[in-house]
Design a protein around this motif. Structure first.
Motif, PDB file in Angstrom:
ATOM      1  N   LEU A 178      14.802   5.638  24.088  1.00 55.34           N
ATOM      2  CA  LEU A 178      14.940   3.883  24.155  1.00 55.34           C
ATOM      3  C   LEU A 178      13.513   3.486  24.446  1.00 55.34           C
ATOM      4  O   LEU A 178      12.696   3.905  24.877  1.00 55.34           O
ATOM      5  N   GLU A 179      13.368   2.424  23.412  1.00 50.93           N
ATOM      6  CA  GLU A 179      11.875   1.635  23.394  1.00 50.93           C
ATOM      7  C   GLU A 179      12.041   0.735  24.795  1.00 50.93           C
ATOM      8  O   GLU A 179      12.909   0.236  25.400  1.00 50.93           O
ATOM      9  N   ARG A 180      10.775   0.725  25.454  1.00 50.27           N
ATOM     10  CA  ARG A 180      10.766  -0.406  26.528  1.00 50.27           C
ATOM     11  C   ARG A 180      10.646  -1.672  25.931  1.00 50.27           C
ATOM     12  O   ARG A 180      10.369  -2.171  25.037  1.00 50.27           O
ATOM     13  N   PRO A 181      11.552  -2.355  26.671  1.00 40.93           N
ATOM     14  CA  PRO A 181      11.841  -3.991  25.876  1.00 40.93           C
ATOM     15  C   PRO A 181      10.857  -4.669  26.311  1.00 40.93           C
ATOM     16  O   PRO A 181       9.996  -4.617  27.159  1.00 40.93           O
ATOM     17  N   ALA A 187      16.810 -10.150  28.293  1.00 42.41           N
ATOM     18  CA  ALA A 187      17.824  -9.251  27.889  1.00 42.41           C
ATOM     19  C   ALA A 187      18.894  -9.659  27.267  1.00 42.41           C
ATOM     20  O   ALA A 187      19.569 -11.022  28.006  1.00 42.41           O
ATOM     21  N   GLU A 192      19.938  -2.445  23.202  1.00 37.83           N
ATOM     22  CA  GLU A 192      18.634  -1.612  23.475  1.00 37.83           C
ATOM     23  C   GLU A 192      18.231  -1.177  21.799  1.00 37.83           C
ATOM     24  O   GLU A 192      18.975  -1.107  21.144  1.00 37.83           O
TER      25      GLU A 192
END
Lengths: 257, 257
Positions: A178-181, A187, A192
């Motif tokens: 998962l990419e760091r948002p 959000a 994601e």
């Protein structure tokens, strides 16, 4: 004659890929045309990776031979002044006379971005493949691990005339996370971004996108993780999954050592 | 009749802003047209903030009154099916009959993104204002602090016919900080993104962009930080800096409590 190494980033949306071709705008042709007024004659620019139409680059590398003595900083500015804003030269360096961006490349890093969540966020449109159905990250990772190492990737090569005879390649790393948002975007919609990053000694045409299309079938429960090994063994394009869209793919980096 | 609250995100590039107008495509008109086939007649949608041409939204809010009994999940899907991909409804909620997105808004959060570094990265093009000259973050912050609180922002209001008589607004927070860079993009050209986030009870037309244009003059040494207080006191548009480009601005959130 001097040889120069150019590092480029581009938004591939709306371009017909890297390689020069009649009747379509390409990154290679843009860079060659940007150099021509300076050199006073046609210049050939060689790219490390022939990115396809719509594929982006964060660190494409190209080599060029010039007679003009312009210093590297001034060349960078002159090139960027002659290129559209979607194509930028990030760095210009003097290189060894024998340097060739494609033949000397030892490895490349590509990244593919999947956007999850029921609604596709407008800001991810150009830079990810949106999958409204849920994706099982563990299954993706299990299937991805089967592709690491030295394999015959014939099943993951674009069908058609451009096929390469030697289809053995080594993927030294395939990492799915998962990419760091971004800290500046609220959000929304539970979405994601899953990043799939591959480092390899070389990639066949459409190879990363065929790998991603196959992994997504696994992640969505339409294919067993283990079938990825069968797809490798079959050496037929039809045994792997579909080719993922170009807009999610980035040439991140080219390694020369 | 029922009243619904819509939360929307959009990429404002190529649109003439939120508000319906003749001869230009706007977000409000798109949403109204997307609702019409469902309701069977023209529908008026009221947005919390009338974002200008080219300005983006991460959390615009709109209210609408409908007779159709469609449930909120189905309405979200129907709307998104009728909207271009650059405009997405993120959320649909039943609201109190008296709810009005604009009149009931208690506060809004806007964010402006400045991209630094000598070369503008192609992936930041649509979503930031690129400043090739260095920007002094401390000076930006010192000047920004002078704008927090309750002030008459007449100097920061768009000149022209749309001017509002009461130009007193409260900026309850003005925060300027480097953005955490995305973990998936290699650093390039020494560039960083500076985020300027403002929360206020209301904003005049062009107010955030005029504030940013003024702060950038301070950050680039073309104006003293203290002169921002003089600009407030002058109550003349000419005493503040230029209006920053729309592409760096995002309506992040609308608060109702």
């Amino acid at each position: 004659m001097r040889t120069l190494k150019l590092t480029l980033a581009y938004d591939g949306t709306g371009y017909a890929g890297w390689q020069r071709q009649a009747g379509a705008e390409t990154i290679q042709a843009l860079v060659e045309r940007a150099l021509q007024p300076l050199e006073g004659c046609a210049v050939a620019v060689h790219g490390a990776g022939r990115t396809d139409a719509g594929v982006h680059a964060l660190g494409q590398v190209a080599s060029v031979r010039l007679t003009h003595p312009i210093d590297t900083d001034a060349l960078l500015r002159a090139l960027n002044a002659n290129l559209p804003p979607a194509v930028r030269v990030l760095c210009v360096e003097e290189a060894d006379d024998r340097f060739h961006a494609r033949f000397d490349a030892r490895g490349k890093v590509y990244r593919y971005r999947l956007a999850t969540g029921s609604v596709a966020h407008p800001l991810d449109l150009r830079y990810a493949w949106h999958l409204p159905q849920p994706v099982d990250l563990d299954a993706l990772q299990a299937a991805g691990a089967l592709l690491e190492g030295r394999h015959d990737f014939a099943s993951f090569q674009a069908a058609g005339g451009t096929a390469t005879a030697n289809t053995v390649r080594t993927i030294s790393r395939l990492r799915i996370a998962l990419e760091r948002p971004p800290d500046w975007r609220p959000a929304s919609g539970g979405g994601e971004i899953i990043g799939i990053e591959l480092r390899g000694d070389g990639f066949l045409r459409h190879m990363v996108r065929a790998i991603v299309g196959t992994l997504v079938e696994v992640g969505q429960g339409r294919r067993e993780a283990g079938s990825v090994a069968d797809a490798l063994a079959a050496r037929r394009r039809a045994s792997a999954g579909p080719t993922a869209p170009a807009r999610g793919l980035f040439l991140v980096r080219v390694d020369y050592h």
